[in-house]
Design an enzyme around this catalytic site. Structure first.
Site: not given
Length: 245
Positions: A22, A24, A196
């Site tokens: 991922d 961000d 996250d």
């Protein structure tokens, strides 16, 4: 910093042929630039700005959801992507936000500690790496290019890269299609994902690949409740976590 692995370690010693990341909150710390774009749109729309730090809580579902949630919080209503606004008001604000972000998307954004090193260590082992984000592909590529961090990646798949489904919505995480495509573009083989948020974990689970939860990121649940196969507090722990799966 932990040992990230011998530079010439054989690929056969590593359990995965490719690793997806991922963007961000996993590879890059981007919340200040995203928060500034949200606040620019809120100001244009006559809303009060939100503390930039709170943008961490809105990241994950993409820029449209960030803005919608920020508007809804001030209007005290729900309403999905329209943010509780009438007609084209929300779409107009969203376009304002995107235009601002396109011009200011790498002002404060930077790789997390150890991001460059762990990606280089994976590459040295013959492992291919990819980015799978809900950010528009154009923005993801722009930021990585400005940070001189795009070269190692086999592919960058954004929230709009896979087109739209029958419901008219982009096939972005938590849909598994971006994960499947990343695995394909990396040549197939064993694949693991790092993210996250619940969007990342659900996408990986739906795609049938292992997933590592990044506790240092913008987690929308407590890290150990995200449902990852392992949790890391820093990227320098990633390779050991992957080897332990």
């Amino acid at each position: 910093m932990k040992n990230l692995g011998a530079p010439n370690a054989a690929m056969a010693d590593f359990p995965f042929d490719a690793v997806g990341f991922d963007l961000d909150g996993t590879l890059l710390d981007t919340f200040q630039d995203l928060g500034a774009a949200v606040n620019h749109a809120l100001k244009i729309g006559g809303f009060a700005p939100v503390p930039v730090g709170t943008s961490k809580d809105l990241i994950g579902g993409g820029a449209k959801m960030m803005l919608a949630q920020a508007v809804e919080a001030q209007k005290g209503v729900g309403g999905g992507f329209e943010g509780g606004l009438e007609g084209g008001e929300f779409r107009a604000l969203y376009k304002v936000m995107l235009k601002y972000y396109a011009e200011h998307n790498a002002v404060h954004s930077a790789p997390y500690p150890h991001a460059r090193e762990v990606v280089a260590a994976l590459k040295s082992r013959g492992v291919k790496v990819a980015v799978v984000t809900n950010k528009f592909e154009e923005f993801a590529r722009s930021i990585l290019t400005q940070l001189d961090f795009i070269a190692p990646f086999e592919t960058v798949i954004g929230g709009d890269s896979m087109g739209k489904g029958a419901d008219g919505k982009f096939l972005s995480k938590p849909h598994p299609e971006p994960i499947f495509e990343a695995q394909k573009r990396c040549g197939g083989g064993s694949f693991a994902f790092v993210g996250d948020s619940t969007y990342d974990v659900k996408a990986a689970r739906a795609a049938g690949v292992p997933v590592i939860a990044a506790a240092y990121g913008y987690c929308d649940l407590p890290p150990h409740e995200l449902g990852g196969d392992a949790v890391i507090d820093s990227l320098d722990a990633l390779i050991a976590a992957l080897e332990a799966l």
